[in-house]
Write a protein that holds these residues in place. Structure first.
Motif, PDB file in Angstrom:
ATOM      1  N   GLU A 415       0.828  -1.204   0.000  1.00 55.43           N
ATOM      2  CA  GLU A 415       0.000   0.000   0.000  1.00 55.43           C
ATOM      3  C   GLU A 415       0.866   1.260   0.000  1.00 55.43           C
ATOM      4  O   GLU A 415       0.535   2.250  -0.670  1.00 55.43           O
ATOM      5  CB  GLU A 415      -0.926   0.008   1.222  1.00 55.43           C
ATOM      6  N   TYR A 441      -0.206  -3.322  -6.725  1.00 55.03           N
ATOM      7  CA  TYR A 441      -1.651  -3.586  -6.660  1.00 55.03           C
ATOM      8  C   TYR A 441      -1.929  -5.075  -6.513  1.00 55.03           C
ATOM      9  O   TYR A 441      -2.834  -5.483  -5.754  1.00 55.03           O
ATOM     10  CB  TYR A 441      -2.332  -3.056  -7.922  1.00 55.03           C
ATOM     11  N   LEU A 442      -1.186  -5.907  -7.226  1.00 55.24           N
ATOM     12  CA  LEU A 442      -1.397  -7.354  -7.100  1.00 55.24           C
ATOM     13  C   LEU A 442      -1.053  -7.843  -5.703  1.00 55.24           C
ATOM     14  O   LEU A 442      -1.757  -8.685  -5.137  1.00 55.24           O
ATOM     15  CB  LEU A 442      -0.549  -8.088  -8.145  1.00 55.24           C
ATOM     16  N   ALA A 443       0.049  -7.305  -5.144  1.00 59.80           N
ATOM     17  CA  ALA A 443       0.429  -7.717  -3.786  1.00 59.80           C
ATOM     18  C   ALA A 443      -0.600  -7.265  -2.759  1.00 59.80           C
ATOM     19  O   ALA A 443      -0.767  -7.908  -1.721  1.00 59.80           O
ATOM     20  CB  ALA A 443       1.806  -7.142  -3.443  1.00 59.80           C
ATOM     21  N   ALA A 444      -1.306  -6.175  -3.044  1.00 55.36           N
ATOM     22  CA  ALA A 444      -2.334  -5.669  -2.133  1.00 55.36           C
ATOM     23  C   ALA A 444      -3.713  -6.227  -2.462  1.00 55.36           C
ATOM     24  O   ALA A 444      -4.715  -5.781  -1.886  1.00 55.36           O
ATOM     25  CB  ALA A 444      -2.372  -4.144  -2.183  1.00 55.36           C
ATOM     26  N   SER A 445      -3.761  -7.184  -3.414  1.00 60.75           N
ATOM     27  CA  SER A 445      -5.017  -7.824  -3.841  1.00 60.75           C
ATOM     28  C   SER A 445      -5.987  -6.821  -4.451  1.00 60.75           C
ATOM     29  O   SER A 445      -7.208  -6.995  -4.367  1.00 60.75           O
ATOM     30  CB  SER A 445      -5.671  -8.561  -2.660  1.00 60.75           C
ATOM     31  N   LYS A 446      -5.477  -5.794  -5.076  1.00 56.47           N
ATOM     32  CA  LYS A 446      -6.314  -4.827  -5.797  1.00 56.47           C
ATOM     33  C   LYS A 446      -6.208  -5.149  -7.287  1.00 56.47           C
ATOM     34  O   LYS A 446      -5.508  -4.479  -8.045  1.00 56.47           O
ATOM     35  CB  LYS A 446      -5.858  -3.403  -5.498  1.00 56.47           C
ATOM     36  N   PHE A 447      -6.925  -6.180  -7.691  1.00 61.50           N
ATOM     37  CA  PHE A 447      -6.754  -6.715  -9.034  1.00 61.50           C
ATOM     38  C   PHE A 447      -7.358  -5.802 -10.099  1.00 61.50           C
ATOM     39  O   PHE A 447      -6.827  -5.699 -11.200  1.00 61.50           O
ATOM     40  CB  PHE A 447      -7.374  -8.106  -9.104  1.00 61.50           C
ATOM     41  N   GLN A 477      -3.397 -13.276 -12.375  1.00 67.66           N
ATOM     42  CA  GLN A 477      -3.496 -13.236 -10.920  1.00 67.66           C
ATOM     43  C   GLN A 477      -4.907 -12.930 -10.433  1.00 67.66           C
ATOM     44  O   GLN A 477      -5.245 -13.253  -9.302  1.00 67.66           O
ATOM     45  CB  GLN A 477      -2.540 -12.172 -10.374  1.00 67.66           C
ATOM     46  N   ALA A 478      -5.704 -12.265 -11.257  1.00 73.99           N
ATOM     47  CA  ALA A 478      -7.029 -11.839 -10.817  1.00 73.99           C
ATOM     48  C   ALA A 478      -7.928 -13.044 -10.567  1.00 73.99           C
ATOM     49  O   ALA A 478      -7.879 -14.038 -11.303  1.00 73.99           O
ATOM     50  CB  ALA A 478      -7.655 -10.921 -11.863  1.00 73.99           C
ATOM     51  N   PRO A 479      -8.788 -12.996  -9.542  1.00 70.17           N
ATOM     52  CA  PRO A 479      -9.707 -14.120  -9.272  1.00 70.17           C
ATOM     53  C   PRO A 479     -10.770 -14.220 -10.356  1.00 70.17           C
ATOM     54  O   PRO A 479     -11.066 -13.250 -11.058  1.00 70.17           O
ATOM     55  CB  PRO A 479     -10.321 -13.747  -7.910  1.00 70.17           C
ATOM     56  N   GLN A 482     -13.694 -11.659 -11.013  1.00 66.35           N
ATOM     57  CA  GLN A 482     -13.407 -10.351 -11.589  1.00 66.35           C
ATOM     58  C   GLN A 482     -13.038 -10.446 -13.067  1.00 66.35           C
ATOM     59  O   GLN A 482     -12.576  -9.468 -13.650  1.00 66.35           O
ATOM     60  CB  GLN A 482     -12.264  -9.665 -10.818  1.00 66.35           C
TER      61      GLN A 482
END
Length: 634
Positions: A415, A441-447, A477-479, A482
């Motif tokens: 962040e 963003y990927l590390a913060a799970s903000k895909f 990486q995105a679930p 999404q």
């Protein structure tokens, strides 16, 4: 008395007492302005009341605004320049004449225009900054600083070239006329003798115009190449920029600035050894050269700490561009145990830090270098402190913000890293800053933000394989919720294959694509992709559909990093439980590069698996070591 105030202001400015310098300059301006205003026959004009009245006053105003900008009063400094140097006007031709003439303040100088443009850039007034830099080029077409700033602001190369060409022709015309008036006693007597000198002024003007065009053609060549080089660079067209800077370097082989730009481009293209040689040439030509040497420290850090980014595979293709290239904190003990060049990098970085600090300690580059030196020593606190020192010296230094974001990302603070990467990207919209943003963003799970940022990177550099790779990495990486209908993996594969088409030898899309197929259990396709990468057949197939300039990594990265591909192939064989093939590939990788940390660690894990042990259980490893007498098995 005004001269005395000016000298006092210069002394205060040199001593970094900028507030005092502003007051001294204002006292001098008041004296000079009142004297010239009272004596001027045109003092009734409103423009004379607040505008400058002499060249001396113009110089004092510029010094005053420079000191004000150092105190942080950017808007006030810009307002003073606006009041003292009204914006240049464009006068159109009369009647059917469509020609236009630039009307600038008679006391405006190149320095005042450049300063005005710089203040507008600091105030985020890009359109106003473009106007000032355009008039600066009109005043002096060889002001390459104005060319570079216009390129940064996104001006088209054709528009910049048009300004330069007009200015150079104007210079050539003025030189020809002045030489002719002096009887041909200066510079180009041979050219002037060929011109007809009769009583017809119209014919004489035509001849002067033709001679000016001939003369400007020779003068324009290096400037034209430089314009094309910097505009290509700031549009992230690295291959074109590399060609133009190489051409300029051929014309001026010992120019440090051209060499440092060429080294930066080679570093971005993955031409590690060529970039290192260019940096060393700069150091040999000028040992006190500081500009851009922080990226040389970055190159040394990457090159010496991990033997050319061997750890990127362990991140699943997601290379944390700055720090994780040598394994991060988790693997520091194993790296020290295998003596992976830490002493070398500390010595080289330490010497570079000492040289840069001796040369200039008021610039950010030495402190960025010092931050990298402590980063190599695993001291994150000092590393952050020194990069903060660099930012305090120059808040517009993009690479310092980028390094800060990289350190925060490797410290598992994504962040906070986003803020630094965003600032770096705002200052310089290059692909590394986009890479840092996407990874944070990927590390913060903000895909969602990661995908949007990756698409923005493509809009900035549509033919850059790294930008296309970012889209594939973000989609992979995105679930699924999404991605819609679970198409994320397929879209990621298409994006990564497109990146491999653009740059066949690029490592990141190859490894990311392999990781996707490995997660699906399709090990056969993984092996085929990696074997094609080792043999170069995949690059050859893709190169037939892409320009030859796009395959820079094919001849550099694959040859220099074949050990990494071998190690990744061994990892895939291990997952597929083909241990004999995995053992062979690990030994091949280590024979190619004994310092390949991924191969060494992977071989240790493979040994435990072949013994029937849990590779992640340290207690069982100690018992096995006692059973085998503490000997290492290969």
């Amino acid at each position: 008395m005004a001269t005395t105030y000016e000298i006092l202001g210069d002394c205060a400015n040199r001593a970094e007492r900028f507030h005092c310098a502003v007051e001294y300059y204002r006292q001098a301006v008041t004296l000079v302005h009142d004297y010239n205003y009272n004596r001027s026959p045109r003092r009734t004009l409103r423009s004379e009341e607040h505008g400058v009245t002499s060249t001396w006053e113009a110089t004092l105003r510029v010094k005053e605004c420079q000191a004000l900008s150092q105190t942080g009063s950017i808007i006030e400094a810009a307002s003073i320049l606006e009041r003292c140097f009204p914006r240049p006007r464009v006068r159109g031709g009369s009647g059917g004449d469509s020609t236009k003439t630039l009307l600038t303040n008679e006391f405006s100088t190149l320095q005042s225009l450049m300063l005005h443009g710089h203040l507008y850039m600091l105030s985020n007034r890009a359109s106003d900054a473009i106007v000032q830099y355009r008039f600066a080029l009109a005043k002096n077409p060889y002001a390459i600083e104005a060319v570079e700033q216009l390129a940064v602001l996104g001006c088209a190369d054709t528009a910049i070239l048009e300004l330069v060409e007009e200015g150079v022709k104007k210079f050539a015309m003025e030189r020809i006329v002045s030489v002719k008036k002096s009887g041909g006693k200066e510079g180009d007597e041979g050219n002037i003798d060929t011109m007809q000198t009769d009583n017809n002024d119209v014919d004489e003007e035509d001849e002067n115009q033709e001679e000016a065009e001939k003369d400007s053609t020779e003068l324009l060549i290096p400037v034209r190449d430089y314009v094309l080089a910097v505009t290509s660079l700031h549009r992230n067209q690295l291959h074109a920029a590399h060609q133009h800077f190489s051409k300029l370097n051929g014309q001026f082989p010992d120019h440090p600035y051209l060499l440092i730009q060429l080294a930066h481009i080679q570093q971005e293209l993955g031409q590690i050894l060529g970039s290192e040689q260019s940096y060393k040439r700069v150091r040999a030509i000028d040992p006190t050269w500081v500009e851009g040497m922080d990226k040389y420290a970055h190159l040394l850090f990457q090159l010496r700490m991990s033997r050319k980014n061997a750890f990127l595979l362990q991140q699943g293709g997601f290379l944390q561009y700055q720090y994780s290239c040598h394994g991060g904190r988790e693997s520091s003990n194993s790296l020290d145990k295998n003596n992976m060049g830490t002493c070398d990098v500390e010595l080289e970085l330490g010497q570079l830090c000492a040289d840069l600090l001796d040369a200039e300690d008021k610039r950010p580059e030495p402190w960025v270098c010092l931050s990298l030196y402590h980063l190599a020593r695993e001291d994150h606190e000092k590393s952050i402190a020194f990069v903060d020192k660099a930012i305090s010296l120059d808040q517009q230094h993009a690479f310092a913000h980028y390094l800060r974001g990289s350190i925060l990302l490797s410290s598992h603070r994504p962040e906070h890293a986003v803020v630094s990467f965003f600032r770096a990207n705002d200052l310089q919209r290059d692909i590394p800053s986009y890479e840092g943003l996407v990874e944070s963003y990927l590390a913060a799970s903000k895909f969602k933000e990661a995908i949007c940022t990756a698409k923005e990177a493509i809009s900035q550099a549509p033919r850059d394989a790294r930008a296309t790779t970012l889209v594939g990495l973000a989609l992979a990486q995105a679930p699924p919720n999404q991605q819609g209908a679970g198409e994320g993996k397929d879209r990621a594969k298409r994006a990564l294959r497109k990146a491999m088409e653009i740059d066949p030898g690029a490592p990141r899309p190859l490894f990311a694509l392999v990781d996707i197929y490995a997660s699906e259990g399709n090990f056969e396709t993984c092996v085929k992709l990696l074997q094609d990468g080792i043999d170069g057949t995949g690059a050859t197939k893709e190169s037939s559909r892409t320009p030859s300039t796009a395959s820079s990594h094919t001849n550099t990265w694959v040859k220099e990093h074949g050990d990494i591909i071998q190690a990744k192939l061994a990892e895939i064989y291990t997952l597929d439980e083909k241990y004999d093939s995995a053992l062979e590939c690990y030994h091949t990788a280590i024979s190619m590069n004994p310092h390949n940390g991924l191969a060494v660690q992977g071989l240790e894990r493979l040994e435990k698996i072949m013994r029937g042990l849990d590779p992640d259980d340290d207690e069982m490893q100690e018992e096995a070591s006692e059973e085998y007498g503490g000997e290492e098995y290969y």
